[in-house]
Design an enzyme around this catalytic site. Sequence first.
Site, PDB file in Angstrom:
ATOM      1  N   HIS A   2       7.077   3.758   9.889  1.00  0.00           N
ATOM      2  CA  HIS A   2       6.411   3.434  11.152  1.00  0.00           C
ATOM      3  C   HIS A   2       7.499   3.252  12.213  1.00  0.00           C
ATOM      4  CE1 HIS A   2       3.041   2.420  13.522  1.00  0.00           C
ATOM      5  NE2 HIS A   2       2.714   1.242  13.042  1.00  0.00           N
TER       6      HIS A   2
ATOM      7  N   VAL B 265       0.832  -1.205   0.000  1.00  0.00           N
ATOM      8  CA  VAL B 265       0.000   0.000   0.000  1.00  0.00           C
ATOM      9  C   VAL B 265       0.874   1.265   0.000  1.00  0.00           C
ATOM     10  CG1 VAL B 265      -1.873   1.240   1.141  1.00  0.00           C
ATOM     11  CG2 VAL B 265      -1.822  -1.255   1.236  1.00  0.00           C
ATOM     12  N   GLN B 266       1.830   1.353   0.947  1.00  0.00           N
ATOM     13  CA  GLN B 266       2.707   2.527   0.969  1.00  0.00           C
ATOM     14  C   GLN B 266       3.717   2.493  -0.171  1.00  0.00           C
ATOM     15  OE1 GLN B 266       3.014   5.487   2.703  1.00  0.00           O
ATOM     16  NE2 GLN B 266       1.003   4.987   3.519  1.00  0.00           N
TER      17      GLN B 266
ATOM     18  N   ASP C 298       0.100   6.084  16.577  1.00  0.00           N
ATOM     19  CA  ASP C 298      -0.454   5.479  15.364  1.00  0.00           C
ATOM     20  C   ASP C 298      -1.291   4.239  15.697  1.00  0.00           C
ATOM     21  OD1 ASP C 298      -0.016   5.681  12.225  1.00  0.00           O
ATOM     22  OD2 ASP C 298      -0.025   3.559  12.744  1.00  0.00           O
TER      23      ASP C 298
ATOM     24  N   GLU D  24     -28.664   7.929   8.716  1.00  0.00           N
ATOM     25  CA  GLU D  24     -28.471   8.710   9.947  1.00  0.00           C
ATOM     26  C   GLU D  24     -27.202   8.346  10.702  1.00  0.00           C
ATOM     27  OE1 GLU D  24     -29.755  11.351  10.949  1.00  0.00           O
ATOM     28  OE2 GLU D  24     -31.622  11.479   9.803  1.00  0.00           O
TER      29      GLU D  24
ATOM     30  N   ASP E 203       4.702  -4.682   8.738  1.00  0.00           N
ATOM     31  CA  ASP E 203       5.530  -4.674   9.946  1.00  0.00           C
ATOM     32  C   ASP E 203       5.933  -6.087  10.362  1.00  0.00           C
ATOM     33  OD1 ASP E 203       5.551  -1.758  10.511  1.00  0.00           O
ATOM     34  OD2 ASP E 203       3.391  -2.079  10.503  1.00  0.00           O
TER      35      ASP E 203
HETATM   36  N1  LIG Z   1      -0.922   0.899   4.621  1.00  0.00           N
HETATM   37  C1  LIG Z   1      -0.671   2.195   4.801  1.00  0.00           C
HETATM   38  O1  LIG Z   1      -1.214   3.048   4.125  1.00  0.00           O
HETATM   39  C2  LIG Z   1       0.299   2.646   5.857  1.00  0.00           C
HETATM   40  C3  LIG Z   1       1.365   1.854   6.209  1.00  0.00           C
HETATM   41  N2  LIG Z   1       2.344   2.357   7.014  1.00  0.00           N
HETATM   42  C4  LIG Z   1       3.516   1.542   7.308  1.00  0.00           C
HETATM   43  O2  LIG Z   1       4.224   1.323   6.096  1.00  0.00           O
HETATM   44  C5  LIG Z   1       4.845   0.039   6.116  1.00  0.00           C
HETATM   45  C6  LIG Z   1       4.360  -0.779   4.929  1.00  0.00           C
HETATM   46  O3  LIG Z   1       2.976  -1.041   5.110  1.00  0.00           O
HETATM   47  P1  LIG Z   1       1.997  -1.505   3.936  1.00  0.00           P
HETATM   48  O4  LIG Z   1       2.300  -0.743   2.708  1.00  0.00           O
HETATM   49  O5  LIG Z   1       0.630  -1.456   4.497  1.00  0.00           O
HETATM   50  O6  LIG Z   1       2.464  -3.025   3.754  1.00  0.00           O
HETATM   51  P2  LIG Z   1       1.682  -4.241   3.095  1.00  0.00           P
HETATM   52  O7  LIG Z   1       1.012  -5.034   4.144  1.00  0.00           O
HETATM   53  O8  LIG Z   1       0.866  -3.724   1.980  1.00  0.00           O
HETATM   54  O9  LIG Z   1       2.894  -5.120   2.559  1.00  0.00           O
HETATM   55  C7  LIG Z   1       3.918  -4.560   1.726  1.00  0.00           C
HETATM   56  C8  LIG Z   1       4.664  -5.578   0.902  1.00  0.00           C
HETATM   57  O10 LIG Z   1       5.214  -6.577   1.712  1.00  0.00           O
HETATM   58  C9  LIG Z   1       5.364  -7.737   0.896  1.00  0.00           C
HETATM   59  N3  LIG Z   1       5.591  -8.893   1.766  1.00  0.00           N
HETATM   60  C10 LIG Z   1       4.752  -9.413   2.688  1.00  0.00           C
HETATM   61  N4  LIG Z   1       5.364 -10.452   3.295  1.00  0.00           N
HETATM   62  C11 LIG Z   1       6.589 -10.552   2.754  1.00  0.00           C
HETATM   63  C12 LIG Z   1       7.716 -11.418   2.983  1.00  0.00           C
HETATM   64  N5  LIG Z   1       7.687 -12.366   3.903  1.00  0.00           N
HETATM   65  N6  LIG Z   1       8.836 -11.225   2.239  1.00  0.00           N
HETATM   66  C13 LIG Z   1       8.889 -10.257   1.302  1.00  0.00           C
HETATM   67  N7  LIG Z   1       7.871  -9.424   1.053  1.00  0.00           N
HETATM   68  C14 LIG Z   1       6.750  -9.567   1.768  1.00  0.00           C
HETATM   69  C15 LIG Z   1       4.076  -7.760   0.108  1.00  0.00           C
HETATM   70  O11 LIG Z   1       4.269  -8.455  -1.102  1.00  0.00           O
HETATM   71  C16 LIG Z   1       3.846  -6.281  -0.162  1.00  0.00           C
HETATM   72  O12 LIG Z   1       4.396  -5.919  -1.401  1.00  0.00           O
HETATM   73  C17 LIG Z   1       4.480  -0.560   7.476  1.00  0.00           C
HETATM   74  O13 LIG Z   1       5.518  -0.217   8.366  1.00  0.00           O
HETATM   75  C18 LIG Z   1       3.205   0.153   7.855  1.00  0.00           C
HETATM   76  O14 LIG Z   1       2.953   0.207   9.223  1.00  0.00           O
HETATM   77  C19 LIG Z   1       2.307   3.639   7.480  1.00  0.00           C
HETATM   78  C20 LIG Z   1       1.261   4.464   7.170  1.00  0.00           C
HETATM   79  C21 LIG Z   1       0.136   3.984   6.428  1.00  0.00           C
HETATM   80  C1  LIG Z   2      -3.226   4.583   7.128  1.00  0.00           C
HETATM   81  C2  LIG Z   2      -2.504   4.663   8.404  1.00  0.00           C
HETATM   82  O1  LIG Z   2      -1.875   5.645   8.711  1.00  0.00           O
HETATM   83  C3  LIG Z   2      -2.665   3.567   9.367  1.00  0.00           C
HETATM   84  C4  LIG Z   2      -4.137   3.472   9.626  1.00  0.00           C
HETATM   85  O2  LIG Z   2      -1.997   3.896  10.553  1.00  0.00           O
HETATM   86  C5  LIG Z   2      -2.133   2.250   8.844  1.00  0.00           C
HETATM   87  O3  LIG Z   2      -2.530   1.845   7.736  1.00  0.00           O
HETATM   88  O4  LIG Z   2      -1.340   1.601   9.534  1.00  0.00           O
HETATM   89 MG   LIG Z   3      -0.623   2.399  11.238  1.00  0.00          MG
HETATM   90 MG   LIG Z   4      -1.107   5.839  10.553  1.00  0.00          MG
END
Ligand SMILES: NC(=O)C1=CN([C@@H]2O[C@H](COP(=O)(O)OP(=O)(O)OC[C@H]3O[C@@H](n4cnc5c(N)ncnc54)[C@H](O)[C@@H]3O)[C@@H](O)[C@H]2O)C=CC1
Ligand SMILES: CC(=O)[C@](C)(O)C(=O)O
Ligand SMILES: [Mg+2]
Ligand SMILES: [Mg+2]
Length: 369
Positions: free
Chosen positions: A141, A57-58, A225, A261, A117
Amino acid sequence: MKSPKPVKSHIIKQNKTMAKLNFGGTEENVVTRDEFPLSKAQEVLKDEVVAVIGYGVQGPGQALNQKDNGINVIVGQRKGTKTWDKAVSDGFVPGETLFEIEEALEKGTVICYLLSDAAQIALWPTVKKHLTPGKALYFSHGFGITFNEQTGIVPPADVDVFLVAPKGSGTSLRRMFLQGRGLNSSYAIFQDATGKAFERVISLGIAVGSGYLFETNFKKEVFSDLTGERGTLMGCIQGIFAAQYDVLRANGHSPSEAFNETVEELTQSLMPLVAENGMDWMYANCSTTAQRGALDWWKKFRDATKPVFEELYKSVATGKESQRSIDLNSQPDYREKLDAELKELRESEIWQAGKTVRSLRPENQVVEA
Ligand SMILES: NC(=O)C1=CN([C@@H]2O[C@H](COP(=O)(O)OP(=O)(O)OC[C@H]3O[C@@H](n4cnc5c(N)ncnc54)[C@H](O)[C@@H]3O)[C@@H](O)[C@H]2O)C=CC1
Ligand SMILES: CC(=O)[C@](C)(O)C(=O)O
Ligand SMILES: [Mg+2]
Ligand SMILES: [Mg+2]
């Protein structure tokens, strides 16, 4: 009633890299594109290779914004996965800007560690191997570092370690960037090995599409967070939606009335007013009858939920929440299990009613030729 134009009168001090602003009586440092324009970020990062590891996602939001901002960015992702294909269709080129994770780790001078994470734990030994002196390890994070007793993530002393945490979904980060706006992010420096951690982290923060950056530390970032997403942003809001919807339904109200509502009016009409100019302004644009009732009832809701928020914060601060997240999200079938729980939510009456309500919005109506 007119909404006021943004003013700069909150600024107390401003220098070349930062502004000090008054936030409701407390002074805090922030960095905006005024103090730190994109051209400066491009200059600071001109010799860096920014490797975005993970394309969930990020990853896409941050990688694409940096690419569009002229930063030398590559993506590291496992070949043969759906997200590899997504990176290709987003314009990353295998062998040029898209690589297997280890190859990207090798090439990158800044490692943006954007796996989930829980997944960061498993890959950590590999990442660590490639953290040669002077490189930077970037997180979005404070999780991995703060809970290092649970994650085992302890970086070597001769690399910079910092975070830029966009305060919203990676999807919004990209959307708002494309609209020419920015999403707010926090930034923190855990380790400054090169003496350049500050300019590196701020440049990356601007490059990934932040509107403004506010200062924090790793522990504060992760505690707030985890509280926010379990609380008002995601967990609590679903809880109070469900409670009110159930009471209305139990008293004979139709699903469409109960949904309107509880949810539709909030997201479509009232929250945009809060976003624009604060709660009092939203109240002031509602009837005096509504204002009377809201002013009478809000403190009762605060008092009823505060003990739950206190319990939540404690669960975060003692490491219970992070441990649970690690344990459950490290299981091989975690995705299927999460999907099953999301399905249950999607199929609940409230969100099924919502689907029909949304189909009636003008933008969702099919116009017959
Ligand atoms: N989702 C969001 O919008 C937000 C996320 N974050 C932080 O950003 C970081 C990334 O989060 P997301 O983008 O949500 O991650 P995500 O859950 O979408 O996973 C990211 C990637 O990890 C890969 N992956 C999963 N398991 C794996 C493994 N064992 N080996 C190799 N690749 C693997 C997946 O293929 C994917 O491309 C985290 O630290 C999260 O807390 C911070 C703010 C918002
Ligand atoms: C989008 C965001 O900042 C969150 C809710 O903290 C997360 O996806 O971990
Ligand atoms: Mg978060
Ligand atoms: Mg957040």
